[in-house]
Design an enzyme around this catalytic site. Structure first.
Site, PDB file in Angstrom:
ATOM      1  N   LYS A  48       0.807  -1.198   0.000  1.00 40.23           N
ATOM      2  CA  LYS A  48       0.000   0.000   0.000  1.00 40.23           C
ATOM      3  C   LYS A  48       0.849   1.261   0.000  1.00 40.23           C
ATOM      4  O   LYS A  48       0.407   2.347  -0.327  1.00 40.23           O
ATOM      5  CB  LYS A  48      -0.868   0.034   1.276  1.00 40.23           C
ATOM      6  CG  LYS A  48      -1.808  -1.086   1.464  1.00 40.23           C
ATOM      7  CD  LYS A  48      -2.484  -0.928   2.867  1.00 40.23           C
ATOM      8  CE  LYS A  48      -3.121  -2.188   3.299  1.00 40.23           C
ATOM      9  NZ  LYS A  48      -3.574  -2.103   4.716  1.00 40.23           N
ATOM     10  N   ASP A 108      14.873  -0.111   0.519  1.00 40.25           N
ATOM     11  CA  ASP A 108      15.633  -0.207   1.758  1.00 40.25           C
ATOM     12  C   ASP A 108      16.732  -1.253   1.540  1.00 40.25           C
ATOM     13  O   ASP A 108      17.749  -0.962   0.927  1.00 40.25           O
ATOM     14  CB  ASP A 108      14.636  -0.577   2.860  1.00 40.25           C
ATOM     15  CG  ASP A 108      15.232  -0.612   4.255  1.00 40.25           C
ATOM     16  OD1 ASP A 108      16.191   0.122   4.511  1.00 40.25           O
ATOM     17  OD2 ASP A 108      14.738  -1.378   5.097  1.00 40.25           O
ATOM     18  N   ASP A 164       3.776   3.901   6.228  1.00 39.86           N
ATOM     19  CA  ASP A 164       3.125   3.708   7.525  1.00 39.86           C
ATOM     20  C   ASP A 164       4.056   3.150   8.584  1.00 39.86           C
ATOM     21  O   ASP A 164       5.158   2.677   8.294  1.00 39.86           O
ATOM     22  CB  ASP A 164       1.969   2.712   7.374  1.00 39.86           C
ATOM     23  CG  ASP A 164       2.458   1.263   7.310  1.00 39.86           C
ATOM     24  OD1 ASP A 164       3.387   0.992   6.513  1.00 39.86           O
ATOM     25  OD2 ASP A 164       1.943   0.414   8.051  1.00 39.86           O
TER      26      ASP A 164
END
Ligand code: 5GP
Length: 185
Positions: A48, A108, A164
């Site tokens: 998401k 990452d 998030d």
């Protein structure tokens, strides 16, 4: 408003303002428009986290694009990556012969995007490039760089603009470093 104020209080510091993000996304859109001038790339949003970036990016591209969505899971509620990537939702259209651009919130360790890139290459895409809003190169553990990115950031856990922590902070318009006191709890 009260909830959002509380979310801002959870940030150690702001990294990028709305205006800085808007400008970087516009610049990236112009670059992709030029690179894919004679093509109609298929932009695939990795849900998401990339949803906010994706919706701004596709509108910053001048040339026609197709869009699709996938969901890949490599994080639970924590702040460190697992090494397994699970594809939970596949694109609704064939990628065979298409010029795919994978649109991700952040690169990452690079594990997720390496797995996804290989998956789409093996599925017959003509080309697969990566557009990551954020690049955290100090954490990379695979030989992969984003083809496009808006910002390079230090080794810190960031939230906002779609990103998030435990499903919180996605709707913040800015990007900031989450205070360690939040994820230490
Ligand atoms: P990677 O596979 O490159 O290690 O990371 C994959 C996923 O980890 C990203 O798509 C993102 O969902 C999550 N991730 C990595 N770093 C951060 C971060 O600083 N903040 C947030 N919110 N998610 C991150």
């Amino acid at each position: 408003m009260e909830i959002k104020r509380k979310q801002y209080a959870d940030l150690e510091r702001l990294l990028f303002t709305e205006e800085e993000i808007r400008s970087a996304v516009q610049t990236l859109g112009a670059r992709i428009s030029a690179d894919y001038e004679d093509k109609e790339p298929l932009l695939i949003c990795v849900l998401k986290g990339a949803c906010v970036f994706f919706s701004d990016l596709i509108r910053a591209i001048d040339t026609p694009v197709s869009i699709d969505f996938i969901a890949a899971s490599s994080y639970g509620g924590g702040t460190r990556p697992q090494h397994e990537v699970i594809l939970k939702h596949e694109p609704s259209q064939s990628v065979k012969g298409r010029d795919v651009i994978l649109v991700e919130d952040i690169m990452d360790t690079g594990n997720t995007l390496l797995c996804l890139k290989r998956f789409f290459e093996e599925t017959g895409a003509a080309s697969v490039r990566i557009a990551a809003l954020l690049d955290k190169p100090s954490r990379r553990c695979v030989p992969l760089q984003p083809d496009y990115s808006c910002f390079t950031i230090p080794d810190a856990f960031v939230v906002g603009y779609g990103l998030d922590y435990d499903e919180q902070y996605r709707s913040l318009p800015e990007i900031g470093i989450l205070s360690p006191t939040v994820w230490d709890k």
